[in-house]
Write a protein that holds these residues in place. Structure first.
Motif, PDB file in Angstrom:
ATOM      1  N   LYS A 262       0.810  -1.218   0.000  1.00  0.00           N
ATOM      2  CA  LYS A 262       0.000   0.000   0.000  1.00  0.00           C
ATOM      3  C   LYS A 262       0.844   1.268   0.000  1.00  0.00           C
ATOM      4  O   LYS A 262       0.346   2.345  -0.309  1.00  0.00           O
ATOM      5  CB  LYS A 262      -0.970   0.008   1.183  1.00  0.00           C
ATOM      6  N   PHE A 263       2.148   1.158   0.335  1.00  0.00           N
ATOM      7  CA  PHE A 263       3.026   2.327   0.339  1.00  0.00           C
ATOM      8  C   PHE A 263       3.883   2.439  -0.921  1.00  0.00           C
ATOM      9  O   PHE A 263       4.680   3.353  -1.052  1.00  0.00           O
ATOM     10  CB  PHE A 263       3.952   2.297   1.560  1.00  0.00           C
ATOM     11  N   VAL A 264       3.741   1.490  -1.866  1.00  0.00           N
ATOM     12  CA  VAL A 264       4.607   1.462  -3.047  1.00  0.00           C
ATOM     13  C   VAL A 264       3.849   1.933  -4.281  1.00  0.00           C
ATOM     14  O   VAL A 264       2.709   1.547  -4.502  1.00  0.00           O
ATOM     15  CB  VAL A 264       5.150   0.033  -3.284  1.00  0.00           C
ATOM     16  N   THR A 265       4.501   2.779  -5.079  1.00  0.00           N
ATOM     17  CA  THR A 265       3.967   3.180  -6.374  1.00  0.00           C
ATOM     18  C   THR A 265       5.076   3.031  -7.416  1.00  0.00           C
ATOM     19  O   THR A 265       6.253   3.127  -7.109  1.00  0.00           O
ATOM     20  CB  THR A 265       3.475   4.653  -6.396  1.00  0.00           C
ATOM     21  N   VAL A 266       4.655   2.770  -8.642  1.00  0.00           N
ATOM     22  CA  VAL A 266       5.567   2.726  -9.782  1.00  0.00           C
ATOM     23  C   VAL A 266       5.095   3.826 -10.717  1.00  0.00           C
ATOM     24  O   VAL A 266       3.902   3.935 -11.001  1.00  0.00           O
ATOM     25  CB  VAL A 266       5.539   1.345 -10.481  1.00  0.00           C
ATOM     26  N   GLU A 267       6.042   4.649 -11.164  1.00  0.00           N
ATOM     27  CA  GLU A 267       5.681   5.779 -12.014  1.00  0.00           C
ATOM     28  C   GLU A 267       6.365   5.680 -13.371  1.00  0.00           C
ATOM     29  O   GLU A 267       7.407   5.049 -13.507  1.00  0.00           O
ATOM     30  CB  GLU A 267       6.075   7.102 -11.343  1.00  0.00           C
ATOM     31  N   LEU A 268       5.780   6.326 -14.346  1.00  0.00           N
ATOM     32  CA  LEU A 268       6.362   6.470 -15.677  1.00  0.00           C
ATOM     33  C   LEU A 268       6.360   7.951 -15.996  1.00  0.00           C
ATOM     34  O   LEU A 268       5.292   8.551 -16.153  1.00  0.00           O
ATOM     35  CB  LEU A 268       5.561   5.692 -16.720  1.00  0.00           C
ATOM     36  N   GLU A 269       7.537   8.539 -16.045  1.00  0.00           N
ATOM     37  CA  GLU A 269       7.682   9.962 -16.341  1.00  0.00           C
ATOM     38  C   GLU A 269       6.755  10.826 -15.475  1.00  0.00           C
ATOM     39  O   GLU A 269       6.062  11.706 -15.971  1.00  0.00           O
ATOM     40  CB  GLU A 269       7.425  10.221 -17.828  1.00  0.00           C
TER      41      GLU A 269
ATOM     42  N   ASP B 154       0.499  -0.311 -23.829  1.00  0.00           N
ATOM     43  CA  ASP B 154      -0.703  -0.371 -24.674  1.00  0.00           C
ATOM     44  C   ASP B 154      -0.453   0.532 -25.877  1.00  0.00           C
ATOM     45  O   ASP B 154      -0.803   1.687 -25.866  1.00  0.00           O
ATOM     46  CB  ASP B 154      -1.928   0.143 -23.913  1.00  0.00           C
ATOM     47  N   GLY B 155       0.200   0.034 -26.867  1.00  0.00           N
ATOM     48  CA  GLY B 155       0.507   0.866 -28.035  1.00  0.00           C
ATOM     49  C   GLY B 155       1.952   1.329 -27.973  1.00  0.00           C
ATOM     50  O   GLY B 155       2.849   0.552 -27.736  1.00  0.00           O
ATOM     51  N   THR B 156       2.162   2.616 -28.182  1.00  0.00           N
ATOM     52  CA  THR B 156       3.525   3.149 -28.220  1.00  0.00           C
ATOM     53  C   THR B 156       3.769   4.119 -27.064  1.00  0.00           C
ATOM     54  O   THR B 156       4.242   5.230 -27.257  1.00  0.00           O
ATOM     55  CB  THR B 156       3.765   3.871 -29.557  1.00  0.00           C
ATOM     56  N   SER B 157       3.454   3.712 -25.858  1.00  0.00           N
ATOM     57  CA  SER B 157       3.562   4.630 -24.729  1.00  0.00           C
ATOM     58  C   SER B 157       4.955   4.679 -24.109  1.00  0.00           C
ATOM     59  O   SER B 157       5.287   5.618 -23.419  1.00  0.00           O
ATOM     60  CB  SER B 157       2.542   4.264 -23.657  1.00  0.00           C
ATOM     61  N   LEU B 158       5.779   3.655 -24.331  1.00  0.00           N
ATOM     62  CA  LEU B 158       7.122   3.648 -23.771  1.00  0.00           C
ATOM     63  C   LEU B 158       8.122   4.073 -24.835  1.00  0.00           C
ATOM     64  O   LEU B 158       8.128   3.534 -25.940  1.00  0.00           O
ATOM     65  CB  LEU B 158       7.480   2.253 -23.249  1.00  0.00           C
ATOM     66  N   ASN B 159       8.951   5.041 -24.492  1.00  0.00           N
ATOM     67  CA  ASN B 159       9.911   5.581 -25.440  1.00  0.00           C
ATOM     68  C   ASN B 159      11.308   5.584 -24.844  1.00  0.00           C
ATOM     69  O   ASN B 159      11.466   5.618 -23.615  1.00  0.00           O
ATOM     70  CB  ASN B 159       9.532   7.023 -25.820  1.00  0.00           C
ATOM     71  N   GLU B 160      12.307   5.583 -25.715  1.00  0.00           N
ATOM     72  CA  GLU B 160      13.682   5.650 -25.239  1.00  0.00           C
ATOM     73  C   GLU B 160      13.858   6.914 -24.398  1.00  0.00           C
ATOM     74  O   GLU B 160      13.378   7.984 -24.754  1.00  0.00           O
ATOM     75  CB  GLU B 160      14.655   5.679 -26.424  1.00  0.00           C
ATOM     76  N   GLY B 161      14.496   6.764 -23.263  1.00  0.00           N
ATOM     77  CA  GLY B 161      14.704   7.883 -22.341  1.00  0.00           C
ATOM     78  C   GLY B 161      13.668   7.963 -21.233  1.00  0.00           C
ATOM     79  O   GLY B 161      13.848   8.713 -20.271  1.00  0.00           O
ATOM     80  N   ASP B 162      12.558   7.213 -21.344  1.00  0.00           N
ATOM     81  CA  ASP B 162      11.557   7.198 -20.264  1.00  0.00           C
ATOM     82  C   ASP B 162      12.164   6.594 -19.007  1.00  0.00           C
ATOM     83  O   ASP B 162      12.948   5.649 -19.070  1.00  0.00           O
ATOM     84  CB  ASP B 162      10.322   6.380 -20.667  1.00  0.00           C
ATOM     85  N   THR B 163      11.777   7.132 -17.867  1.00  0.00           N
ATOM     86  CA  THR B 163      12.283   6.648 -16.585  1.00  0.00           C
ATOM     87  C   THR B 163      11.137   6.073 -15.761  1.00  0.00           C
ATOM     88  O   THR B 163      10.059   6.670 -15.701  1.00  0.00           O
ATOM     89  CB  THR B 163      12.949   7.794 -15.799  1.00  0.00           C
ATOM     90  N   ILE B 164      11.392   4.931 -15.121  1.00  0.00           N
ATOM     91  CA  ILE B 164      10.407   4.321 -14.221  1.00  0.00           C
ATOM     92  C   ILE B 164      11.046   4.160 -12.850  1.00  0.00           C
ATOM     93  O   ILE B 164      11.923   3.322 -12.672  1.00  0.00           O
ATOM     94  CB  ILE B 164       9.911   2.957 -14.727  1.00  0.00           C
ATOM     95  N   PRO B 165      10.621   4.977 -11.871  1.00  0.00           N
ATOM     96  CA  PRO B 165      11.093   4.787 -10.499  1.00  0.00           C
ATOM     97  C   PRO B 165      10.081   3.978  -9.678  1.00  0.00           C
ATOM     98  O   PRO B 165       8.886   4.009  -9.946  1.00  0.00           O
ATOM     99  CB  PRO B 165      11.195   6.212  -9.962  1.00  0.00           C
ATOM    100  N   VAL B 166      10.596   3.240  -8.683  1.00  0.00           N
ATOM    101  CA  VAL B 166       9.763   2.543  -7.703  1.00  0.00           C
ATOM    102  C   VAL B 166       9.875   3.351  -6.418  1.00  0.00           C
ATOM    103  O   VAL B 166      10.972   3.500  -5.867  1.00  0.00           O
ATOM    104  CB  VAL B 166      10.246   1.099  -7.470  1.00  0.00           C
ATOM    105  N   ILE B 167       8.744   3.880  -5.950  1.00  0.00           N
ATOM    106  CA  ILE B 167       8.766   4.822  -4.827  1.00  0.00           C
ATOM    107  C   ILE B 167       7.996   4.256  -3.636  1.00  0.00           C
ATOM    108  O   ILE B 167       6.884   3.771  -3.784  1.00  0.00           O
ATOM    109  CB  ILE B 167       8.147   6.171  -5.249  1.00  0.00           C
ATOM    110  N   TRP B 168       8.611   4.340  -2.450  1.00  0.00           N
ATOM    111  CA  TRP B 168       7.945   3.992  -1.190  1.00  0.00           C
ATOM    112  C   TRP B 168       7.581   5.304  -0.526  1.00  0.00           C
ATOM    113  O   TRP B 168       8.419   6.208  -0.389  1.00  0.00           O
ATOM    114  CB  TRP B 168       8.890   3.178  -0.298  1.00  0.00           C
TER     115      TRP B 168
END
Length: 156
Positions: free
Chosen positions: A79-86, A126-140
């Motif tokens: 419940k304290f963890v989120t994953v983000e995209l940009e 879902d389609g072309t949503s991920l692009n080179e240079g995108d960052t995904i952090p895992v945040i508590w």
């Protein structure tokens, strides 16, 4: 005659009683504020978990996929963890629709209340949503403290 005036005059007594009552009220207020402040100090002293997440990119049938795996450390309450995209939330424990542009794949989901070492979350575009240079952090983030436990940037 002076003795009668001395016995009937009680102005000094009421001033003394007023000062004693003011000191008592001040001490009680200081104790209440101190107890409240110490209670808050204990709550905010909750430790951030020592956890490490690995974020890996890959391809699955032409679509870009992201696997987020807990590598080690303390178990983390989901419940304290989120994953983000940009900067946009793509996964949290409370919102099934948070993924927005990403979906789960191959049954890789964090479904337990606590994420343990070896647990993997699989996200697929879902389609072309991920692009080179995108960052995904895992945040508590428990509402008082926040910490990034893993991150990756998409590159070829």
């Amino acid at each position: 005659m002076k003795l009668t005036i001395l016995l009937t005059e009680d102005d000094a007594v009421s001033s003394t009683i007023g000062v004693v009552l003011m000191v008592a009220v001040t001490v009680i207020l200081a104790a209440a504020v101190g107890t409240f402040a110490l209670g808050l100090a204990e709550t905010s002293a909750e430790e951030t978990p020592s956890a490490s997440f690995e974020v890996e990119w890959g391809l699955d049938g032409g679509d870009t996929v992201v696997d987020v795996t807990m590598q080690g450390g303390n178990g983390v309450e989901a419940k304290f963890v989120t994953v983000e995209l940009e900067g946009s939330e793509v996964w949290n424990d409370a919102d099934e629709d948070a993924a927005g542009r990403l979906t789960h794949y191959d049954g890789k989901e964090w479904t337990a209340d606590k994420i343990q070492s070896g647990d993997t979350l699989g996200l697929k575009e879902d389609g072309t949503s991920l692009n080179e240079g995108d960052t995904i952090p895992v945040i508590w983030n428990n509402g008082q403290k926040s910490q990034v436990h893993g991150s990756a940037t998409l590159s070829n």
